[in-house]
Write an enzyme that holds these catalytic residues in place. Structure first.
Site, PDB file in Angstrom:
ATOM      1  N   ASN A  78       0.793  -1.315  -0.079  1.00 51.36           N
ATOM      2  CA  ASN A  78      -0.030   0.009  -0.042  1.00 51.36           C
ATOM      3  C   ASN A  78       0.912   1.191  -0.181  1.00 51.36           C
ATOM      4  OD1 ASN A  78      -1.524  -2.037   2.204  1.00 51.36           O
ATOM      5  ND2 ASN A  78      -2.571  -1.448   0.366  1.00 51.36           N
ATOM      6  N   ILE A  85       0.871   6.800   0.169  1.00 52.61           N
ATOM      7  CA  ILE A  85       0.311   5.989   0.881  1.00 52.61           C
ATOM      8  C   ILE A  85      -1.106   5.688   0.409  1.00 52.61           C
ATOM      9  CG2 ILE A  85      -0.465   5.089   3.213  1.00 52.61           C
ATOM     10  CD1 ILE A  85       1.794   7.260   4.301  1.00 52.61           C
ATOM     11  N   CYS A  86      -1.765   4.315   0.063  1.00 54.21           N
ATOM     12  CA  CYS A  86      -3.089   4.237  -0.412  1.00 54.21           C
ATOM     13  C   CYS A  86      -3.822   3.954   0.863  1.00 54.21           C
ATOM     14  CB  CYS A  86      -2.810   3.068  -1.159  1.00 54.21           C
ATOM     15  SG  CYS A  86      -4.778   2.761  -1.840  1.00 54.21           S
ATOM     16  N   HIS A  87      -4.364   4.779   1.544  1.00 52.27           N
ATOM     17  CA  HIS A  87      -5.160   4.488   2.921  1.00 52.27           C
ATOM     18  C   HIS A  87      -6.394   5.641   2.579  1.00 52.27           C
ATOM     19  CE1 HIS A  87      -6.179   4.094   6.942  1.00 52.27           C
ATOM     20  NE2 HIS A  87      -5.174   3.471   7.334  1.00 52.27           N
ATOM     21  N   CYS A 193      -4.766   1.895  -6.774  1.00 52.35           N
ATOM     22  CA  CYS A 193      -5.296   2.670  -5.685  1.00 52.35           C
ATOM     23  C   CYS A 193      -5.221   4.066  -6.409  1.00 52.35           C
ATOM     24  CB  CYS A 193      -4.472   2.707  -4.454  1.00 52.35           C
ATOM     25  SG  CYS A 193      -5.096   3.710  -3.369  1.00 52.35           S
TER      26      CYS A 193
END
Length: 194
Positions: A78, A85-87, A193
């Site tokens: 991620n 950051i993929c969040h 993402c």
């Protein structure tokens, strides 16, 4: 003015009631430019590592999420090569889950949890995600190796004046790009993402 007073409160809270394994501070005199460090969790491939992050606070904070990226290279499904950051907590709805009631401490805690429990179903690095899903032992070995090469070394010395060693960072970035270029020739990654 609201943003500045809220940030001062949040930084004060991070100092007086620190989350275990997380530190955060203001760089120089700019309240909208922060740095943080997250200690790799025990019983994870990141154990023993100290990971530095850059936090930029937008003008419309808390109505927009902070922009956070890893400065320390990390092998994670991620988190991409430039540290993005993929969040969900870092994106606005409808795609994300950011809301003004969240704060820097809760977001850093959720990133710490993401490090311990990657989300392979919403990857930024599809090849690493596939490895995590189908060959977890190989993923763990590579993540431990990256942690030893990039995050443990920074743990041996004190960061002077809260400034990272940019030459080490550039060398680490080149290593990461070289490693990733080798990986891409073997199997191109798809990033899902956004």
């Amino acid at each position: 003015m609201q943003r500045a007073s809220r940030l001062k409160r949040e930084l004060q809270m991070l100092t007086t009631e620190p989350t275990p394994g997380i530190t955060c501070w203001q760089t120089e005199e700019r309240i909208d430019d922060l740095r943080a460090q997250i200690v790799g969790g025990t019983e994870t491939p990141y154990e023993g590592g100290l990971f530095s992050l850059e936090i930029n606070i937008p003008e419309r904070y808390p109505f927009e999420p902070p922009k956070i990226r890893f400065l320390t290279p990390i092998y994670h499904p991620n988190i991409d090569n430039s540290g993005r950051i993929c969040h969900d907590a870092l994106k606005l709805p409808p795609k994300g889950a950011w809301k003004p009631s969240l704060n820097i401490s809760t977001v850093l805690t959720s990133i710490q949890l993401l490090m311990a429990e990657p989300n392979p179903d919403d990857p930024l690095m599809a090849d690493i995600s596939s490895e995590f899903k189908y060959n977890k032992q190989l993923f763990s070995e590579k993540a431990r190796k990256w942690t030893q090469e990039h995050a443990v070394q920074k743990n041996t010395g004190v960061i002077e004046g809260n400034k990272e060693n940019h030459s080490d960072q550039k060398a680490s970035s080149r290593k990461r790009e070289s490693f990733d270029a080798q990986q891409e020739t073997e199997e191109p990654a798809k990033r899902t993402c956004v």
